[in-house]
Design an enzyme around this catalytic site. Structure first.
Site, PDB file in Angstrom:
ATOM      1  N   TYR A  64       0.848  -1.261   0.130  1.00 46.52           N
ATOM      2  CA  TYR A  64      -0.100   0.071   0.150  1.00 46.52           C
ATOM      3  C   TYR A  64       0.771   1.235  -0.003  1.00 46.52           C
ATOM      4  O   TYR A  64       1.554   1.372   0.944  1.00 46.52           O
ATOM      5  CB  TYR A  64      -0.899   0.239   1.118  1.00 46.52           C
ATOM      6  CG  TYR A  64      -1.881  -1.310   1.258  1.00 46.52           C
ATOM      7  CD1 TYR A  64      -2.470  -1.823  -0.104  1.00 46.52           C
ATOM      8  CD2 TYR A  64      -2.507  -1.666   2.449  1.00 46.52           C
ATOM      9  CE1 TYR A  64      -3.272  -2.875   0.164  1.00 46.52           C
ATOM     10  CE2 TYR A  64      -3.321  -2.853   2.478  1.00 46.52           C
ATOM     11  CZ  TYR A  64      -3.790  -3.336   1.221  1.00 46.52           C
ATOM     12  OH  TYR A  64      -4.634  -4.241   1.547  1.00 46.52           O
ATOM     13  N   HIS A 129      -0.213 -11.885   0.595  1.00 45.75           N
ATOM     14  CA  HIS A 129      -1.100 -10.807   0.002  1.00 45.75           C
ATOM     15  C   HIS A 129      -1.511 -11.392  -1.549  1.00 45.75           C
ATOM     16  O   HIS A 129      -0.781 -11.262  -2.409  1.00 45.75           O
ATOM     17  CB  HIS A 129      -0.388  -9.384  -0.133  1.00 45.75           C
ATOM     18  CG  HIS A 129      -1.196  -8.399  -0.375  1.00 45.75           C
ATOM     19  ND1 HIS A 129      -0.835  -6.964  -0.152  1.00 45.75           N
ATOM     20  CD2 HIS A 129      -2.345  -8.209  -0.564  1.00 45.75           C
ATOM     21  CE1 HIS A 129      -1.665  -6.188  -0.449  1.00 45.75           C
ATOM     22  NE2 HIS A 129      -2.802  -6.620  -0.709  1.00 45.75           N
TER      23      HIS A 129
HETATM   24  P1  NAD Z   1     -13.437   0.351   1.422  1.00 45.11           P
HETATM   25  O1  NAD Z   1     -14.582  -0.542   0.613  1.00 45.11           O
HETATM   26  O2  NAD Z   1     -13.060   0.101   2.803  1.00 45.11           O
HETATM   27  O3  NAD Z   1     -13.471   1.643   0.678  1.00 45.11           O
HETATM   28  C1  NAD Z   1     -12.621   2.558   1.066  1.00 45.11           C
HETATM   29  C2  NAD Z   1     -13.034   4.031   0.647  1.00 45.11           C
HETATM   30  O4  NAD Z   1     -14.137   4.654   1.258  1.00 45.11           O
HETATM   31  C3  NAD Z   1     -12.055   4.905   0.624  1.00 45.11           C
HETATM   32  O5  NAD Z   1     -11.853   5.973  -0.244  1.00 45.11           O
HETATM   33  C4  NAD Z   1     -12.408   5.680   2.093  1.00 45.11           C
HETATM   34  O6  NAD Z   1     -11.770   6.757   2.079  1.00 45.11           O
HETATM   35  C5  NAD Z   1     -13.925   5.666   1.958  1.00 45.11           C
HETATM   36  N1  NAD Z   1     -14.658   5.500   3.088  1.00 45.11           N
HETATM   37  C6  NAD Z   1     -14.565   4.975   4.148  1.00 45.11           C
HETATM   38  N2  NAD Z   1     -15.523   5.394   5.151  1.00 45.11           N
HETATM   39  C7  NAD Z   1     -16.459   6.167   4.445  1.00 45.11           C
HETATM   40  C8  NAD Z   1     -17.769   6.637   4.780  1.00 45.11           C
HETATM   41  N3  NAD Z   1     -18.005   6.636   6.062  1.00 45.11           N
HETATM   42  N4  NAD Z   1     -18.321   7.491   3.789  1.00 45.11           N
HETATM   43  C9  NAD Z   1     -17.839   7.675   2.653  1.00 45.11           C
HETATM   44  N5  NAD Z   1     -16.689   7.175   2.145  1.00 45.11           N
HETATM   45  C10 NAD Z   1     -15.933   6.442   2.940  1.00 45.11           C
HETATM   46  O7  NAD Z   1     -12.013  -0.404   0.427  1.00 45.11           O
HETATM   47  P2  NAD Z   1     -10.653  -0.505   1.001  1.00 45.11           P
HETATM   48  O8  NAD Z   1     -10.063   0.388   1.628  1.00 45.11           O
HETATM   49  O9  NAD Z   1      -9.871  -1.127  -0.409  1.00 45.11           O
HETATM   50  O10 NAD Z   1     -10.682  -1.888   1.915  1.00 45.11           O
HETATM   51  C11 NAD Z   1     -10.598  -1.597   3.207  1.00 45.11           C
HETATM   52  C12 NAD Z   1      -9.134  -2.191   3.931  1.00 45.11           C
HETATM   53  O11 NAD Z   1      -9.392  -3.607   3.581  1.00 45.11           O
HETATM   54  C13 NAD Z   1      -7.891  -1.821   3.048  1.00 45.11           C
HETATM   55  O12 NAD Z   1      -7.688  -0.583   3.540  1.00 45.11           O
HETATM   56  C14 NAD Z   1      -7.045  -3.099   3.233  1.00 45.11           C
HETATM   57  O13 NAD Z   1      -6.394  -2.844   4.591  1.00 45.11           O
HETATM   58  C15 NAD Z   1      -7.946  -4.139   3.248  1.00 45.11           C
HETATM   59  N6  NAD Z   1      -8.072  -4.818   2.001  1.00 45.11           N
HETATM   60  C16 NAD Z   1      -7.228  -5.819   1.688  1.00 45.11           C
HETATM   61  C17 NAD Z   1      -7.090  -6.507   0.310  1.00 45.11           C
HETATM   62  C18 NAD Z   1      -6.350  -7.633   0.326  1.00 45.11           C
HETATM   63  O14 NAD Z   1      -5.452  -8.089   1.103  1.00 45.11           O
HETATM   64  N7  NAD Z   1      -6.158  -8.119  -0.755  1.00 45.11           N
HETATM   65  C19 NAD Z   1      -7.820  -5.915  -0.376  1.00 45.11           C
HETATM   66  C20 NAD Z   1      -8.885  -5.040  -0.299  1.00 45.11           C
HETATM   67  C21 NAD Z   1      -8.816  -4.207   1.032  1.00 45.11           C
END
Ligand code: NAD
Length: 324
Positions: A64, A129
């Site tokens: 990231y 990952h």
């Molecule tokens: P997410 O669905 O959590 O969306 C994140 C987006 O939504 C960001 O732009 C954030 O600023 C926004 N957001 C958060 N809260 C909000 C709210 N209340 N209102 C409006 N917008 C809001 O997607 P993500 O960040 O990709 O996934 C969450 C976490 O999960 C990642 O940060 C990561 O730690 C993990 N993740 C891991 C993998 C993997 O291991 N392959 C893949 C995806 C996500």
């Protein structure tokens, strides 16, 4: 403020690990500027508020922001100035800005680099990952045994695997000795538009594997602001999401809150990892969890949303390499 009247989010046990994760987890990919720039002050304030509202689980990866997320998360956790056992940290290995490398040599070196950036002596969970980009037999025969050595060395407490296609989890879990993989992290498969993770849960439970579900907002699809430029969804799914967000807005509802509540209502999921980069998002997502615990789901609006998503229900996108 709104925050002080909120109360704390509930804790849920993660598989057989004994870890108790906050049902809302802090996804730290946005701290690597993956969804746009974030100041260090905003990062510190967001993590501090999250922790004070009961969020004890923080997820990152060297991938990231090309190691930036780990560095910023390390700083923010240090700034909390609380005992190490009060928070749970997961990071990952095998995926880097330079590309994928799941070799034992690389992942063994990788954890030391991650610990240095995070300023920690150990992480609670180390996850391979996005394993669909690797050779799954290498993950089984080489990567996971290397991670077991890291467990014995005390650098990590538990082992996980992450990926988009759900089949990669069964492929690996069918082939490793019971108890070697403690947790899976699935993303974009337990939300209003795609709930396919649900079908895998009985299998995961039977193996004693803990379940973390990430991206409840479908990486921005289920937000009023919409997804980032790089979002891989089809234009059909993007349009449906836009229509769903507009529908909610017209009704005086917030699509992100509804999406959070949908994901949080499945108690077999120990933590719903949502990416956050502002105090406002932390407040909103915690409020969504607490309101759900007190009042239940907004069934009416959720069924209206499900109707909007019906033509694209469970639609996903390709990820990874063709396995032999
Ligand atoms: P997410 O669905 O959590 O969306 C994140 C987006 O939504 C960001 O732009 C954030 O600023 C926004 N957001 C958060 N809260 C909000 C709210 N209340 N209102 C409006 N917008 C809001 O997607 P993500 O960040 O990709 O996934 C969450 C976490 O999960 C990642 O940060 C990561 O730690 C993990 N993740 C891991 C993998 C993997 O291991 N392959 C893949 C995806 C996500």
């Amino acid at each position: 403020t709104m925050a002080s009247s909120l109360g704390k989010v509930e804790l849920r046990t993660l598989g057989n690990t004994g870890l108790k994760l906050s049902c809302v987890g802090f996804g730290a990919s946005p701290l690597g500027n993956v969804f746009g720039p974030v100041s260090e002050d905003d990062a510190i304030a967001s993590v501090r508020l999250a922790f004070s509202l009961g969020i004890n689980f923080f997820d990152t990866s060297p991938y990231y922001g090309g190691t930036l997320s780990e560095k910023v998360l390390g700083k923010t956790l240090k700034a909390l100035n609380v005992p190490r056992n009060e928070y749970i940290v997961s990071t990952k290995c095998g995926r880097y800005a330079e590309g994928f490398d799941f070799s034992a040599e690389r992942v063994t070196k990788s954890i030391d680099e991650s610990l240095a950036r995070l300023q920690l002596d150990y992480v609670d969970i180390l996850q391979c990952h996005d394993i669909e980009f690797g050779n799954l037999d290498q993950i089984v025969n080489e990567t996971i045994p290397a991670l077991q050595k890291l467990k014995e060395a005390g650098k990590i407490r538990f082992i996980g695997i992450t990926g988009l296609p759900l089949e990669v989890f069964t492929y690996v879990l069918d082939r490793v000795p019971p108890g070697t993989v403690d947790v899976i992290l699935s993303y974009c498969h337990y939300s209003v538009n795609d709930s396919t993770l649900d079908d895998l849960i009985p299998y995961l439970k039977s193996k004693g594997v803990g379940v973390i579900s990430a991206s409840p907002l479908a990486m921005g699809l289920l937000t009023e602001a919409g997804p980032p430029e790089w979002h891989p969804a089809s234009s059909e799914l993007k349009s449906a999401s836009q229509a769903a967000a507009a529908f909610c807005q017209k009704k005086g509802k917030n699509i992100s809150k509804l999406a959070m509540q949908y994901s949080l209502s499945n108690k077999d999921i120990s933590s719903v990892l949502v990416g956050m980069n502002s105090v406002k998002q932390v407040e909103e997502n915690v409020a969504a969890a607490i309101e759900l615990a007190n009042n239940g789901k907004d069934e009416e609006t959720l069924s209206e949303l499900e109707a909007i998503f019906k033509p694209v229900k469970n639609q996903t996108w390709p990820s990874g390499i063709q396995q032999s």
